[in-house]
Design a protein around this motif. Structure first.
Motif, PDB file in Angstrom:
ATOM      1  N   GLY A 205      28.717 -24.711   4.989  1.00 13.40           N
ATOM      2  CA  GLY A 205      27.730 -25.568   4.352  1.00 13.40           C
ATOM      3  C   GLY A 205      28.110 -26.046   2.965  1.00 13.40           C
ATOM      4  N   ASN A 206      29.195 -25.553   2.414  1.00 11.66           N
ATOM      5  CA  ASN A 206      29.642 -25.963   1.080  1.00 11.66           C
ATOM      6  C   ASN A 206      30.599 -27.149   1.165  1.00 11.66           C
ATOM      7  OD1 ASN A 206      28.172 -23.894  -0.101  1.00 11.66           O
ATOM      8  ND2 ASN A 206      29.872 -22.441   0.034  1.00 11.66           N
ATOM      9  N   ASP A 207      30.942 -27.704   0.007  1.00  6.91           N
ATOM     10  CA  ASP A 207      31.932 -28.777  -0.054  1.00  6.91           C
ATOM     11  C   ASP A 207      33.294 -28.213   0.336  1.00  6.91           C
ATOM     12  OD1 ASP A 207      32.772 -31.565  -1.196  1.00  6.91           O
ATOM     13  OD2 ASP A 207      34.146 -30.112  -2.105  1.00  6.91           O
ATOM     14  N   GLN A 208      33.870 -28.698   1.424  1.00  3.81           N
ATOM     15  CA  GLN A 208      35.072 -28.074   1.961  1.00  3.81           C
ATOM     16  C   GLN A 208      36.306 -28.299   1.093  1.00  3.81           C
ATOM     17  OE1 GLN A 208      35.218 -25.720   4.441  1.00  3.81           O
ATOM     18  NE2 GLN A 208      33.047 -25.935   3.923  1.00  3.81           N
ATOM     19  N   ALA A 209      36.385 -29.438   0.443  1.00  9.95           N
ATOM     20  CA  ALA A 209      37.504 -29.636  -0.486  1.00  9.95           C
ATOM     21  C   ALA A 209      37.418 -28.618  -1.617  1.00  9.95           C
ATOM     22  CB  ALA A 209      37.486 -31.057  -1.038  1.00  9.95           C
ATOM     23  N   GLY A 210      36.200 -28.357  -2.083  1.00  5.92           N
ATOM     24  CA  GLY A 210      36.008 -27.362  -3.128  1.00  5.92           C
ATOM     25  C   GLY A 210      36.332 -25.953  -2.660  1.00  5.92           C
ATOM     26  N   VAL A 211      35.889 -25.626  -1.444  1.00  7.25           N
ATOM     27  CA  VAL A 211      36.170 -24.299  -0.877  1.00  7.25           C
ATOM     28  C   VAL A 211      37.677 -24.058  -0.813  1.00  7.25           C
ATOM     29  CG1 VAL A 211      36.098 -22.946   1.256  1.00  7.25           C
ATOM     30  CG2 VAL A 211      34.023 -24.068   0.422  1.00  7.25           C
ATOM     31  N   ARG A 212      38.404 -25.012  -0.287  1.00  9.16           N
ATOM     32  CA  ARG A 212      39.845 -24.819  -0.084  1.00  9.16           C
ATOM     33  C   ARG A 212      40.606 -24.811  -1.400  1.00  9.16           C
ATOM     34  NH1 ARG A 212      39.924 -28.721   5.301  1.00  9.16           N
ATOM     35  NH2 ARG A 212      38.231 -27.541   6.293  1.00  9.16           N
ATOM     36  N   THR A 213      40.154 -25.619  -2.348  1.00  9.61           N
ATOM     37  CA  THR A 213      40.802 -25.618  -3.665  1.00  9.61           C
ATOM     38  C   THR A 213      40.529 -24.303  -4.388  1.00  9.61           C
ATOM     39  OG1 THR A 213      40.574 -28.024  -3.809  1.00  9.61           O
ATOM     40  CG2 THR A 213      41.007 -26.843  -5.854  1.00  9.61           C
ATOM     41  N   LEU A 214      39.304 -23.794  -4.279  1.00 10.26           N
ATOM     42  CA  LEU A 214      38.967 -22.515  -4.894  1.00 10.26           C
ATOM     43  C   LEU A 214      39.757 -21.378  -4.265  1.00 10.26           C
ATOM     44  CD1 LEU A 214      37.169 -21.028  -6.926  1.00 10.26           C
ATOM     45  CD2 LEU A 214      35.384 -20.924  -5.169  1.00 10.26           C
ATOM     46  N   LEU A 215      39.886 -21.406  -2.934  1.00 10.34           N
ATOM     47  CA  LEU A 215      40.658 -20.386  -2.244  1.00 10.34           C
ATOM     48  C   LEU A 215      42.120 -20.430  -2.681  1.00 10.34           C
ATOM     49  CD1 LEU A 215      40.682 -18.167  -0.069  1.00 10.34           C
ATOM     50  CD2 LEU A 215      41.077 -19.967   1.638  1.00 10.34           C
ATOM     51  N   GLU A 216      42.668 -21.625  -2.794  1.00 12.52           N
ATOM     52  CA  GLU A 216      44.049 -21.766  -3.267  1.00 12.52           C
ATOM     53  C   GLU A 216      44.196 -21.247  -4.689  1.00 12.52           C
ATOM     54  OE1 GLU A 216      47.491 -25.227  -3.862  1.00 12.52           O
ATOM     55  OE2 GLU A 216      45.389 -25.786  -3.623  1.00 12.52           O
ATOM     56  N   SER A 217      43.182 -21.488  -5.519  1.00 19.41           N
ATOM     57  CA  SER A 217      43.222 -21.013  -6.903  1.00 19.41           C
ATOM     58  C   SER A 217      43.233 -19.487  -6.950  1.00 19.41           C
ATOM     59  CB  SER A 217      42.015 -21.559  -7.671  1.00 19.41           C
ATOM     60  OG  SER A 217      42.029 -21.120  -9.017  1.00 19.41           O
ATOM     61  N   TYR A 218      42.400 -18.844  -6.130  1.00 18.59           N
ATOM     62  CA  TYR A 218      42.416 -17.381  -6.039  1.00 18.59           C
ATOM     63  C   TYR A 218      43.821 -16.879  -5.697  1.00 18.59           C
ATOM     64  CZ  TYR A 218      37.519 -15.821  -6.335  1.00 18.59           C
ATOM     65  OH  TYR A 218      36.261 -15.470  -6.768  1.00 18.59           O
ATOM     66  N   ARG A 219      44.425 -17.510  -4.719  1.00 13.13           N
ATOM     67  CA  ARG A 219      45.736 -17.053  -4.258  1.00 13.13           C
ATOM     68  C   ARG A 219      46.808 -17.275  -5.313  1.00 13.13           C
ATOM     69  NH1 ARG A 219      45.086 -19.586   1.816  1.00 13.13           N
ATOM     70  NH2 ARG A 219      43.758 -17.936   2.668  1.00 13.13           N
ATOM     71  N   ARG A 220      46.782 -18.437  -5.960  1.00 11.88           N
ATOM     72  CA  ARG A 220      47.779 -18.722  -7.002  1.00 11.88           C
ATOM     73  C   ARG A 220      47.618 -17.771  -8.177  1.00 11.88           C
ATOM     74  NH1 ARG A 220      47.385 -24.702  -8.739  1.00 11.88           N
ATOM     75  NH2 ARG A 220      49.056 -23.998 -10.129  1.00 11.88           N
ATOM     76  N   ALA A 221      46.363 -17.410  -8.497  1.00 14.67           N
ATOM     77  CA  ALA A 221      46.113 -16.481  -9.593  1.00 14.67           C
ATOM     78  C   ALA A 221      46.664 -15.089  -9.306  1.00 14.67           C
ATOM     79  CB  ALA A 221      44.613 -16.402  -9.877  1.00 14.67           C
ATOM     80  N   GLU A 222      46.766 -14.760  -8.022  1.00 15.17           N
ATOM     81  CA  GLU A 222      47.293 -13.448  -7.626  1.00 15.17           C
ATOM     82  C   GLU A 222      48.809 -13.444  -7.470  1.00 15.17           C
ATOM     83  OE1 GLU A 222      45.250 -12.954  -3.966  1.00 15.17           O
ATOM     84  OE2 GLU A 222      43.375 -12.260  -4.870  1.00 15.17           O
ATOM     85  N   ASP A 223      49.412 -14.617  -7.386  1.00 14.62           N
ATOM     86  CA  ASP A 223      50.827 -14.709  -7.031  1.00 14.62           C
ATOM     87  C   ASP A 223      51.745 -13.933  -7.970  1.00 14.62           C
ATOM     88  OD1 ASP A 223      50.459 -16.145  -4.757  1.00 14.62           O
ATOM     89  OD2 ASP A 223      51.057 -18.088  -5.585  1.00 14.62           O
ATOM     90  N   HIS A 224      51.425 -13.926  -9.278  1.00 16.71           N
ATOM     91  CA  HIS A 224      52.332 -13.276 -10.225  1.00 16.71           C
ATOM     92  C   HIS A 224      52.399 -11.764  -9.996  1.00 16.71           C
ATOM     93  CE1 HIS A 224      48.452 -12.529 -12.123  1.00 16.71           C
ATOM     94  NE2 HIS A 224      49.020 -11.661 -12.933  1.00 16.71           N
ATOM     95  N   LEU A 225      51.366 -11.202  -9.344  1.00 11.79           N
ATOM     96  CA  LEU A 225      51.382  -9.788  -8.995  1.00 11.79           C
ATOM     97  C   LEU A 225      51.828  -9.562  -7.553  1.00 11.79           C
ATOM     98  CD1 LEU A 225      47.992  -8.663 -10.584  1.00 11.79           C
ATOM     99  CD2 LEU A 225      50.285  -8.242 -11.483  1.00 11.79           C
ATOM    100  N   VAL A 226      51.341 -10.422  -6.662  1.00 10.37           N
ATOM    101  CA  VAL A 226      51.560 -10.215  -5.233  1.00 10.37           C
ATOM    102  C   VAL A 226      52.990 -10.534  -4.809  1.00 10.37           C
ATOM    103  CG1 VAL A 226      50.895 -11.014  -2.931  1.00 10.37           C
ATOM    104  CG2 VAL A 226      49.133 -10.585  -4.654  1.00 10.37           C
TER     105      VAL A 226
END
Length: 270
Positions: A205-226
């Protein structure tokens, strides 16, 4: 169901409910253990869901009684073919499948063991049935993780609890998994899929472009550790596999299965 009957059943099921794709591991006679064919099927179904414009959220689950018992020990002990799929050029290092641009919810309906635990950890978050059980039995079987467990498990439950799980191989029940942050919610078994779909529908029910961009942001923020941790795990696993002897797994198979069943039964009696 006999083995002959089971061989006629599809090893994976796919269902579309609105914008939600439900993908179900379907080898119940083998507790959804991962053969080479099932690993390939899961990767293919997830890739199809990611490419399908009708799909906004994916739910990954298993046919009862288990979510996934890890690598199929019969195949592992005979040929090691499914273990060879761990380090596969078709997916990035440390991932069981090519990461999706869309959220993946794990609906854990029963035991999630070793490779099955890695499947669960690769989901974006987990909802568990009261019957869910989690264990890392790599050390019991004599193989090493290659799908990111040594990075994602401590990031999820903390350094000490992750090491305790991996070094002991002991089972963690659903309520303990909730306490340590491995799952986000525990629900009655017969409500698991309903609960997972309800959360998925909220996301749809949310804006899907926003959902996917937010999900990508979470993942990129973790990349330096993961990412560095995934590389270390991959190097360690590849080195271990150079001397891997499938017959050692075949020798341990009965003991590993028996100990796991005894511990799983013990958690159910608590």
């Amino acid at each position: 169901m006999t083995n002959a009957d089971a061989s006629l059943e599809p090893i994976i099921l796919s269902e579309q409910r609105g914008g939600v794709r439900i993908i179900t591991l379907n080898r119940p006679h083998a507790r959804n253990a991962l053969t080479t064919k099932l690993i390939d099927a899961v990767r293919g179904e997830l890739a199809d869901a990611d490419a399908d414009g009708r799909v906004d959220v994916v739910i990954l689950t298993g046919t009862d009684p288990a979510f996934c018992a890890g690598l199929d020990l019969r195949e592992l002990g005979a040929t090691g073919g499914n273990a060879a799929k761990i380090s596969d050029a078709s997916v990035p290092v440390g991932h069981p499948w090519r990461p999706l641009s869309k959220p993946v919810i794990g609906a854990v309906n029963g035991a999630a063991i070793t490779g099955g635990l890695e499947f669960a950890l690769a989901c974006d978050f987990l909802i568990a049935s009261e019957r869910a059980r989690f264990a890392d039995t790599h050390a019991r079987v004599g193989v090493l993780p290659g799908w990111g467990l040594t990075s994602r498990l401590p990031a999820t439950v903390g350094r000490g609890f992750a090491r305790r799980m991996s070094l002991s191989g002991d089972f963690v029940d659903a309520q303990q998994a909730l306490r340590v942050g491995l799952v986000t919610e525990v629900v009655p078994h017969d409500r698991l899929l309903t609960a997972a779909v309800d959360v998925a529908v909220s996301i749809v029910g949310n804006d899907q472009a926003g959902v996917r961009t937010l999900l990508e942001s979470y993942r990129r923020a973790e990349d330096h550790l993961v990412e560095p941790a995934l590389v270390v795990e991959d190097e360690t696993s590849r080195s271990w596999m150079n001397d891997f002897d499938p017959s050692r797994v075949a020798d341990r198979r009965s003991a590993v299965i028996g100990r796991g069943r005894a511990q799983n039964a013990g958690t159910e009696r608590r």
